[in-house]
Design a protein around this motif. Structure first.
Motif, PDB file in Angstrom:
ATOM      1  N   MET A   9       0.848  -1.196   0.000  1.00 31.47           N
ATOM      2  CA  MET A   9       0.000   0.000   0.000  1.00 31.47           C
ATOM      3  C   MET A   9       0.887   1.250   0.000  1.00 31.47           C
ATOM      4  SD  MET A   9      -2.686  -1.164   2.986  1.00 31.47           S
ATOM      5  CE  MET A   9      -1.798  -2.475   3.815  1.00 31.47           C
ATOM      6  N   LYS A  13       1.126   2.443  -6.865  1.00 30.05           N
ATOM      7  CA  LYS A  13       0.644   1.593  -7.965  1.00 30.05           C
ATOM      8  C   LYS A  13      -0.468   2.270  -8.773  1.00 30.05           C
ATOM      9  CE  LYS A  13      -0.122  -1.084  -4.758  1.00 30.05           C
ATOM     10  NZ  LYS A  13      -0.702  -1.978  -3.797  1.00 30.05           N
ATOM     11  N   ASP A  32      -8.702  -3.714  -6.762  1.00 31.08           N
ATOM     12  CA  ASP A  32      -9.550  -3.206  -5.662  1.00 31.08           C
ATOM     13  C   ASP A  32     -10.842  -2.592  -6.207  1.00 31.08           C
ATOM     14  OD1 ASP A  32      -7.784  -3.938  -3.704  1.00 31.08           O
ATOM     15  OD2 ASP A  32      -6.936  -1.942  -3.429  1.00 31.08           O
ATOM     16  N   ILE A  43     -14.041  -1.499   0.131  1.00 29.92           N
ATOM     17  CA  ILE A  43     -13.089  -2.465   0.714  1.00 29.92           C
ATOM     18  C   ILE A  43     -13.216  -2.496   2.252  1.00 29.92           C
ATOM     19  CG2 ILE A  43     -10.625  -3.044   0.957  1.00 29.92           C
ATOM     20  CD1 ILE A  43     -11.132  -3.242  -1.947  1.00 29.92           C
ATOM     21  N   PHE A  47     -14.105  -5.953   4.327  1.00 36.45           N
ATOM     22  CA  PHE A  47     -13.265  -6.466   5.427  1.00 36.45           C
ATOM     23  C   PHE A  47     -14.077  -6.562   6.712  1.00 36.45           C
ATOM     24  CE2 PHE A  47      -8.603  -6.927   4.856  1.00 36.45           C
ATOM     25  CZ  PHE A  47      -8.513  -6.700   3.491  1.00 36.45           C
ATOM     26  N   PHE A  55     -12.254 -11.431   1.224  1.00 40.95           N
ATOM     27  CA  PHE A  55     -11.655 -10.460   0.308  1.00 40.95           C
ATOM     28  C   PHE A  55     -10.569 -11.116  -0.556  1.00 40.95           C
ATOM     29  CE2 PHE A  55      -8.238  -7.442  -0.645  1.00 40.95           C
ATOM     30  CZ  PHE A  55      -8.936  -6.498  -1.379  1.00 40.95           C
ATOM     31  N   ARG A  56      -9.741 -11.958   0.083  1.00 41.24           N
ATOM     32  CA  ARG A  56      -8.641 -12.613  -0.659  1.00 41.24           C
ATOM     33  C   ARG A  56      -9.185 -13.538  -1.743  1.00 41.24           C
ATOM     34  NH1 ARG A  56      -5.124  -8.972   0.173  1.00 41.24           N
ATOM     35  NH2 ARG A  56      -4.626  -8.629   2.352  1.00 41.24           N
ATOM     36  N   GLU A  59     -10.155 -11.440  -4.599  1.00 47.11           N
ATOM     37  CA  GLU A  59      -8.960 -10.932  -5.276  1.00 47.11           C
ATOM     38  C   GLU A  59      -8.470 -11.957  -6.318  1.00 47.11           C
ATOM     39  OE1 GLU A  59      -5.792 -10.005  -2.430  1.00 47.11           O
ATOM     40  OE2 GLU A  59      -5.793  -7.952  -3.201  1.00 47.11           O
ATOM     41  N   THR A  77      -2.596  -3.717  -8.607  1.00 43.29           N
ATOM     42  CA  THR A  77      -3.092  -4.784  -7.734  1.00 43.29           C
ATOM     43  C   THR A  77      -3.139  -4.302  -6.291  1.00 43.29           C
ATOM     44  OG1 THR A  77      -0.841  -5.614  -7.418  1.00 43.29           O
ATOM     45  CG2 THR A  77      -2.113  -6.563  -9.239  1.00 43.29           C
ATOM     46  N   GLY A  78      -3.946  -4.954  -5.477  1.00 42.90           N
ATOM     47  CA  GLY A  78      -3.952  -4.660  -4.048  1.00 42.90           C
ATOM     48  C   GLY A  78      -2.650  -5.151  -3.420  1.00 42.90           C
ATOM     49  N   GLY A  79      -2.204  -4.455  -2.394  1.00 37.45           N
ATOM     50  CA  GLY A  79      -0.905  -4.767  -1.782  1.00 37.45           C
ATOM     51  C   GLY A  79      -0.749  -6.196  -1.279  1.00 37.45           C
ATOM     52  N   GLY A  80      -1.875  -6.834  -0.966  1.00 36.80           N
ATOM     53  CA  GLY A  80      -1.791  -8.184  -0.405  1.00 36.80           C
ATOM     54  C   GLY A  80      -1.996  -9.288  -1.432  1.00 36.80           C
ATOM     55  N   ARG A 117      -7.975   2.004   4.151  1.00 36.41           N
ATOM     56  CA  ARG A 117      -7.152   0.801   4.204  1.00 36.41           C
ATOM     57  C   ARG A 117      -7.309   0.117   5.560  1.00 36.41           C
ATOM     58  NH1 ARG A 117      -3.812   4.407   0.959  1.00 36.41           N
ATOM     59  NH2 ARG A 117      -3.413   3.389  -1.034  1.00 36.41           N
ATOM     60  N   PRO A 118      -8.228  -0.856   5.601  1.00 35.24           N
ATOM     61  CA  PRO A 118      -8.591  -1.455   6.888  1.00 35.24           C
ATOM     62  C   PRO A 118      -7.404  -2.056   7.648  1.00 35.24           C
ATOM     63  CG  PRO A 118      -9.548  -2.692   5.041  1.00 35.24           C
ATOM     64  CD  PRO A 118      -9.008  -1.429   4.485  1.00 35.24           C
ATOM     65  N   LEU A 119      -6.421  -2.588   6.927  1.00 36.93           N
ATOM     66  CA  LEU A 119      -5.310  -3.244   7.630  1.00 36.93           C
ATOM     67  C   LEU A 119      -4.447  -2.245   8.405  1.00 36.93           C
ATOM     68  CD1 LEU A 119      -4.087  -5.916   5.049  1.00 36.93           C
ATOM     69  CD2 LEU A 119      -5.497  -6.260   7.071  1.00 36.93           C
ATOM     70  N   ARG A 136       5.719 -10.019   4.167  1.00 42.80           N
ATOM     71  CA  ARG A 136       5.504 -10.081   2.714  1.00 42.80           C
ATOM     72  C   ARG A 136       6.771  -9.978   1.880  1.00 42.80           C
ATOM     73  NH1 ARG A 136       0.192  -6.213   2.002  1.00 42.80           N
ATOM     74  NH2 ARG A 136      -1.215  -7.429   3.323  1.00 42.80           N
TER      75      ARG A 136
HETATM   76  C1  S3P Z   1      -4.318  -4.413   1.041  1.00 42.57           C
HETATM   77  C2  S3P Z   1      -4.076  -3.375   0.162  1.00 42.57           C
HETATM   78  C3  S3P Z   1      -5.143  -2.539  -0.390  1.00 42.57           C
HETATM   79  C4  S3P Z   1      -6.460  -3.320  -0.456  1.00 42.57           C
HETATM   80  C5  S3P Z   1      -6.783  -3.902   0.894  1.00 42.57           C
HETATM   81  C6  S3P Z   1      -5.691  -4.823   1.416  1.00 42.57           C
HETATM   82  C7  S3P Z   1      -3.169  -5.190   1.567  1.00 42.57           C
HETATM   83  O1  S3P Z   1      -4.806  -2.102  -1.701  1.00 42.57           O
HETATM   84  O2  S3P Z   1      -6.383  -4.344  -1.410  1.00 42.57           O
HETATM   85  O3  S3P Z   1      -6.989  -2.825   1.777  1.00 42.57           O
HETATM   86  O4  S3P Z   1      -3.387  -6.290   2.104  1.00 42.57           O
HETATM   87  O5  S3P Z   1      -2.014  -4.707   1.463  1.00 42.57           O
HETATM   88  P1  S3P Z   1      -3.701  -0.941  -2.017  1.00 42.57           P
HETATM   89  O6  S3P Z   1      -2.361  -1.610  -2.016  1.00 42.57           O
HETATM   90  O7  S3P Z   1      -4.099  -0.470  -3.380  1.00 42.57           O
HETATM   91  O8  S3P Z   1      -3.844   0.093  -0.977  1.00 42.57           O
END
Ligand code: S3P
Length: 174
Positions: A9, A13, A32, A43, A47, A55-56, A59, A77-80, A117-119, A136
């Protein structure tokens, strides 16, 4: 032409993707955003109501569908997304992946105050960033072409990616 932007995040990106796509003359996609459209909710809501595992799964579904249906794109892409080995395999085999990186403090300064960004909605977001990056790190670094966005503008990153794509013979020299 299929380019994916991978990274934690706040590594840039989305902003880079939105600039790069028109340069390459292809559409811009964002996992996302596609998940939110499909679910009709944000998002944080997904969550909150369904949990991270749900969510995963979305994805992976969205990524699989993009690769199945679209020929040319820049994909943020999402960070995870790297957490699932299937996603890493799909990104490596189906796209030219670009890893964007930045130091934890840079990330923190970029995302602080953002409720989306919930995490990172925790008491000590900087500590959380460090911890998530530690977990990661090995997954991100499966992607060999990496650019640090810490002291480069989005435009510079776009230029570097285009140079790399030329080197790889994926776009024509101009
Ligand atoms: C996440 C990153 C977010 C989004 C979600 C989880 C992650 O996307 O997919 O909040 O696990 O790193 P961005 O990387 O676009 O913020």
């Amino acid at each position: 032409m299929r380019v994916s932007l991978i990274g934690f995040m706040g590594t840039g990106k989305s902003i880079v993707g939105k600039l790069l796509a028109p340069e390459l003359g292809v559409g811009y996609l964002d996992t996302d955003q596609l998940i939110e459209e499909r679910e009709g909710r944000s998002i944080p809501e997904i969550f909150d109501r369904e949990g991270e595992d749900y969510f995963r799964e979305l994805e992976t579904e969205v990524l699989t569908e993009i690769l199945h249906n679209r020929e040319h794109f820049v994909l943020s892409t999402g960070g995870g997304i790297v957490l699932a080995s299937k996603n890493r395999r799909l990104l490596k085999s189906g796209t030219f992946p670009v890893l964007l990186e930045a130091a934890p403090t840079v990330i923190y300064n970029r995302i602080k105050g953002d409720q989306h960004r919930p995490l990172l909605n925790v008491e000590d977001p900087l500590q959380e960033i460090r911890q998530l990056l530690t977990v990661r790190h090995q997954y991100y670094h499966e992607f060999k072409y990496a650019l640090d966005t810490g002291n480069r503008s989005p435009e510079e990153i776009v230029d570097l990616i285009q140079e790399k794509l030329k080197e790889e013979g994926l776009i024509n020299e101009q």
